[in-house]
Design a protein around this motif. Structure first.
Motif, PDB file in Angstrom:
ATOM      1  N   ALA A 160       0.795  -1.226   0.000  1.00  0.00           N
ATOM      2  CA  ALA A 160       0.000   0.000   0.000  1.00  0.00           C
ATOM      3  C   ALA A 160       0.824   1.271   0.000  1.00  0.00           C
ATOM      4  O   ALA A 160       0.441   2.262  -0.631  1.00  0.00           O
ATOM      5  CB  ALA A 160      -0.945   0.010   1.206  1.00  0.00           C
ATOM      6  N   VAL A 161       1.962   1.267   0.729  1.00  0.00           N
ATOM      7  CA  VAL A 161       2.686   2.527   0.867  1.00  0.00           C
ATOM      8  C   VAL A 161       4.199   2.366   0.869  1.00  0.00           C
ATOM      9  O   VAL A 161       4.925   3.288   0.521  1.00  0.00           O
ATOM     10  CB  VAL A 161       2.236   3.261   2.160  1.00  0.00           C
ATOM     11  N   GLY A 162       4.720   1.192   1.267  1.00  0.00           N
ATOM     12  CA  GLY A 162       6.157   0.997   1.343  1.00  0.00           C
ATOM     13  C   GLY A 162       6.741   1.677   2.563  1.00  0.00           C
ATOM     14  O   GLY A 162       6.042   2.032   3.509  1.00  0.00           O
ATOM     15  N   GLY A 163       8.024   1.852   2.549  1.00  0.00           N
ATOM     16  CA  GLY A 163       8.688   2.547   3.643  1.00  0.00           C
ATOM     17  C   GLY A 163       9.143   1.622   4.750  1.00  0.00           C
ATOM     18  O   GLY A 163       9.025   0.396   4.669  1.00  0.00           O
ATOM     19  N   THR A 164       9.662   2.231   5.814  1.00  0.00           N
ATOM     20  CA  THR A 164      10.251   1.480   6.920  1.00  0.00           C
ATOM     21  C   THR A 164       9.622   1.836   8.260  1.00  0.00           C
ATOM     22  O   THR A 164      10.217   1.619   9.309  1.00  0.00           O
ATOM     23  CB  THR A 164      11.764   1.754   6.994  1.00  0.00           C
ATOM     24  N   GLY A 165       8.428   2.400   8.234  1.00  0.00           N
ATOM     25  CA  GLY A 165       7.775   2.818   9.468  1.00  0.00           C
ATOM     26  C   GLY A 165       7.392   1.650  10.359  1.00  0.00           C
ATOM     27  O   GLY A 165       7.346   0.485   9.940  1.00  0.00           O
ATOM     28  N   LEU A 166       7.097   1.966  11.603  1.00  0.00           N
ATOM     29  CA  LEU A 166       6.663   0.971  12.581  1.00  0.00           C
ATOM     30  C   LEU A 166       5.411   0.260  12.090  1.00  0.00           C
ATOM     31  O   LEU A 166       4.472   0.889  11.600  1.00  0.00           O
ATOM     32  CB  LEU A 166       6.378   1.674  13.911  1.00  0.00           C
ATOM     33  N   THR A 167       5.385  -1.077  12.221  1.00  0.00           N
ATOM     34  CA  THR A 167       4.215  -1.856  11.822  1.00  0.00           C
ATOM     35  C   THR A 167       3.695  -2.653  13.011  1.00  0.00           C
ATOM     36  O   THR A 167       4.474  -3.251  13.752  1.00  0.00           O
ATOM     37  CB  THR A 167       4.553  -2.836  10.680  1.00  0.00           C
ATOM     38  N   LEU A 168       2.377  -2.663  13.168  1.00  0.00           N
ATOM     39  CA  LEU A 168       1.746  -3.405  14.247  1.00  0.00           C
ATOM     40  C   LEU A 168       0.412  -3.978  13.769  1.00  0.00           C
ATOM     41  O   LEU A 168      -0.327  -3.320  13.042  1.00  0.00           O
ATOM     42  CB  LEU A 168       1.485  -2.507  15.468  1.00  0.00           C
ATOM     43  N   GLU A 169       0.136  -5.189  14.194  1.00  0.00           N
ATOM     44  CA  GLU A 169      -1.173  -5.808  13.952  1.00  0.00           C
ATOM     45  C   GLU A 169      -2.023  -5.642  15.206  1.00  0.00           C
ATOM     46  O   GLU A 169      -1.557  -5.880  16.318  1.00  0.00           O
ATOM     47  CB  GLU A 169      -1.002  -7.292  13.623  1.00  0.00           C
ATOM     48  N   VAL A 170      -3.260  -5.214  15.025  1.00  0.00           N
ATOM     49  CA  VAL A 170      -4.168  -4.969  16.145  1.00  0.00           C
ATOM     50  C   VAL A 170      -5.262  -6.014  16.131  1.00  0.00           C
ATOM     51  O   VAL A 170      -6.029  -6.119  15.173  1.00  0.00           O
ATOM     52  CB  VAL A 170      -4.774  -3.556  16.076  1.00  0.00           C
ATOM     53  N   ARG A 171      -5.347  -6.782  17.221  1.00  0.00           N
ATOM     54  CA  ARG A 171      -6.371  -7.813  17.358  1.00  0.00           C
ATOM     55  C   ARG A 171      -7.267  -7.437  18.541  1.00  0.00           C
ATOM     56  O   ARG A 171      -7.047  -7.883  19.660  1.00  0.00           O
ATOM     57  CB  ARG A 171      -5.717  -9.173  17.597  1.00  0.00           C
ATOM     58  N   GLN A 172      -8.239  -6.601  18.297  1.00  0.00           N
ATOM     59  CA  GLN A 172      -9.165  -6.220  19.345  1.00  0.00           C
ATOM     60  C   GLN A 172     -10.599  -6.386  18.871  1.00  0.00           C
ATOM     61  O   GLN A 172     -11.463  -5.573  19.122  1.00  0.00           O
ATOM     62  CB  GLN A 172      -8.902  -4.783  19.799  1.00  0.00           C
ATOM     63  N   GLY A 173     -10.811  -7.510  18.145  1.00  0.00           N
ATOM     64  CA  GLY A 173     -12.149  -7.830  17.678  1.00  0.00           C
ATOM     65  C   GLY A 173     -12.719  -6.731  16.807  1.00  0.00           C
ATOM     66  O   GLY A 173     -12.015  -6.056  16.046  1.00  0.00           O
ATOM     67  N   SER A 174     -14.009  -6.527  16.942  1.00  0.00           N
ATOM     68  CA  SER A 174     -14.713  -5.558  16.107  1.00  0.00           C
ATOM     69  C   SER A 174     -14.319  -4.125  16.409  1.00  0.00           C
ATOM     70  O   SER A 174     -14.687  -3.215  15.660  1.00  0.00           O
ATOM     71  CB  SER A 174     -16.225  -5.720  16.298  1.00  0.00           C
ATOM     72  N   ASN A 175     -13.597  -3.900  17.486  1.00  0.00           N
ATOM     73  CA  ASN A 175     -13.131  -2.560  17.827  1.00  0.00           C
ATOM     74  C   ASN A 175     -11.720  -2.305  17.303  1.00  0.00           C
ATOM     75  O   ASN A 175     -11.141  -1.254  17.579  1.00  0.00           O
ATOM     76  CB  ASN A 175     -13.152  -2.356  19.353  1.00  0.00           C
ATOM     77  N   GLY A 176     -11.166  -3.236  16.550  1.00  0.00           N
ATOM     78  CA  GLY A 176      -9.775  -3.121  16.128  1.00  0.00           C
ATOM     79  C   GLY A 176      -9.478  -1.888  15.309  1.00  0.00           C
ATOM     80  O   GLY A 176      -8.431  -1.250  15.483  1.00  0.00           O
ATOM     81  N   GLY A 177     -10.374  -1.525  14.394  1.00  0.00           N
ATOM     82  CA  GLY A 177     -10.119  -0.370  13.545  1.00  0.00           C
ATOM     83  C   GLY A 177     -10.025   0.917  14.335  1.00  0.00           C
ATOM     84  O   GLY A 177      -9.092   1.704  14.149  1.00  0.00           O
ATOM     85  N   LEU A 178     -10.973   1.148  15.239  1.00  0.00           N
ATOM     86  CA  LEU A 178     -10.953   2.382  16.024  1.00  0.00           C
ATOM     87  C   LEU A 178      -9.847   2.369  17.072  1.00  0.00           C
ATOM     88  O   LEU A 178      -9.249   3.413  17.368  1.00  0.00           O
ATOM     89  CB  LEU A 178     -12.306   2.617  16.682  1.00  0.00           C
ATOM     90  N   ALA A 179      -9.562   1.204  17.652  1.00  0.00           N
ATOM     91  CA  ALA A 179      -8.445   1.114  18.596  1.00  0.00           C
ATOM     92  C   ALA A 179      -7.139   1.485  17.892  1.00  0.00           C
ATOM     93  O   ALA A 179      -6.281   2.184  18.458  1.00  0.00           O
ATOM     94  CB  ALA A 179      -8.358  -0.287  19.184  1.00  0.00           C
ATOM     95  N   ALA A 180      -6.980   1.044  16.648  1.00  0.00           N
ATOM     96  CA  ALA A 180      -5.780   1.366  15.877  1.00  0.00           C
ATOM     97  C   ALA A 180      -5.709   2.857  15.568  1.00  0.00           C
ATOM     98  O   ALA A 180      -4.625   3.453  15.561  1.00  0.00           O
ATOM     99  CB  ALA A 180      -5.755   0.558  14.583  1.00  0.00           C
ATOM    100  N   VAL A 181      -6.853   3.477  15.316  1.00  0.00           N
ATOM    101  CA  VAL A 181      -6.876   4.928  15.074  1.00  0.00           C
ATOM    102  C   VAL A 181      -6.360   5.680  16.298  1.00  0.00           C
ATOM    103  O   VAL A 181      -5.564   6.619  16.181  1.00  0.00           O
ATOM    104  CB  VAL A 181      -8.305   5.387  14.708  1.00  0.00           C
ATOM    105  N   GLU A 182      -6.789   5.265  17.487  1.00  0.00           N
ATOM    106  CA  GLU A 182      -6.328   5.955  18.695  1.00  0.00           C
ATOM    107  C   GLU A 182      -4.825   5.741  18.900  1.00  0.00           C
ATOM    108  O   GLU A 182      -4.108   6.667  19.296  1.00  0.00           O
ATOM    109  CB  GLU A 182      -7.103   5.485  19.914  1.00  0.00           C
TER     110      GLU A 182
END
Length: 345
Positions: free
Chosen positions: A101-123
């Motif tokens: 999607a974007v490339g680069g060397t930035g920090l990467t993390l997978e968020v597993r917080q169920g249906s709240n994962g998208g908003l938890a990742a935004v915060e």
């Protein structure tokens, strides 16, 4: 948390072309007719064999990155949130999303917080950006495909129908078409056993060759003691009200000030009870009627719904959007956005 320098610079979504309706699922014997009537979900999108969650997430991410128009070297973080199997075991799908999607060397993390994962990742991404003095951006994606025989989108869970899809948002600490005014999160781990159930541990996924059975896990827990169901509902309602009130207060607004409210594409009975009756959300401000054509898309309902608002609901400068998520565990997150301008795209 009140934010002063975090903005939405881009949004994206990916929805597979194949559609399966609730009517078709009932006719095929995969979905109970009475449940279909009560739940109110009309249809879902079904991903093809070459469309696992990360592939869809990367497509949504590319759209968000293209719309943001920011240099690739500015992306200091990529977060990927998901619920289900991501197409491969012992693998880090977020690095695939970053590369595609974007490339680069930035920090990467997978968020597993169920249906709240998208908003938890935004915060999480907002916290990362607010702490940086240099211009930076963060890409947040979600992506899930719910496939048999591991997961039965029509039968694995009660009062929930699962659709395939992906969402993405680019946050920036140097401007965008919307400003993140506030976020608030609240966790209540005392409710964790609801989705774990009472059957004990397993040695690996798909250990018995049967689809995941979330119905039994929930009912086994809630039937352990008299009054457990009422106690859980009261606890969840209290937590949801608390986190919503906190986010609204930090945004210096009332719920009635919001032109848009985006919640998960859940059963109509739950939406009516939880959001419209108890919290006082005006159904006319939501995208729920649109969402009933897509079902619950794992961690992505909120990001995909916000993208729909930007594309189809004519947001104007000064419009406020409130979005709320809840994920098993349990964790609630509310985010408040203020549109600064109508997105050029």
């Amino acid at each position: 948390m009140r934010w002063d320098n975090v903005y939405v610079a881009g949004l994206g979504a990916y929805l597979p072309k194949q559609v399966q309706t609730a009517e078709e699922a009932v006719a095929a014997g995969r979905y109970d007719a009475e449940e279909a009537q009560a739940n109110g979900i009309r249809a879902v999108r079904v991903a093809g064999p070459d469309e696992p969650g990360p592939v869809m997430a990367a497509a949504a991410g590319r759209q968000a990155v293209d719309r943001a128009g920011l240099p690739a070297d500015r992306y200091g973080m990529v977060l990927h949130a998901c619920v289900g199997h991501q197409g491969q075991d012992f693998w880090t799908p977020v690095n695939y999303v970053q590369n595609e999607a974007v490339g680069g060397t930035g920090l990467t993390l997978e968020v597993r917080q169920g249906s709240n994962g998208g908003l938890a990742a935004v915060e999480l991404a907002a916290s990362h950006l607010a702490a940086r003095s240099t211009p930076q951006a963060a890409l947040v994606t979600t992506g899930d495909a719910f496939r048999m025989p591991y997961f039965d989108r029509w039968g694995t869970d009660s009062q929930q129908v699962y659709g395939d899809g992906a969402g993405a948002v680019v946050l920036s600490n140097r401007g965008g078409f919307a400003r993140l005014r506030s976020t608030a999160s609240y966790s209540d781990s005392s409710l964790e056993p609801i989705y774990r159930g009472t059957t004990g541990w397993t040695d690996g996924p798909f250990h018995d060759g049967k689809p995941v059975d979330l119905r039994s896990r929930k009912s086994d827990y809630l039937l352990q003691e008299e009054g457990a169901y009422d106690r859980v509902i009261q606890q969840m309602t209290k937590n949801a009200s608390q986190v919503l009130d906190e986010a609204l207060a930090d945004a210096d607004m009332k719920l009635a000030d919001a032109r848009f409210f985006v919640h998960a594409n859940i059963a109509e009975t739950i939406a009516q009870f939880s959001f419209y009756s108890l919290l006082g959300v005006d159904p006319e401000t939501t995208v729920y009627d649109w969402g009933r054509n897509f079902g619950h898309m794992g961690a992505g309902d909120q990001l995909i719904g916000i993208n729909h608002v930007a594309e189809a609901r004519d947001p104007r400068p000064g419009d406020l959007l409130v979005t709320m998520g809840v994920g098993v565990g349990f964790m609630w997150t509310v985010a408040v956005l203020e549109f600064c301008e109508t997105p050029a795209w």
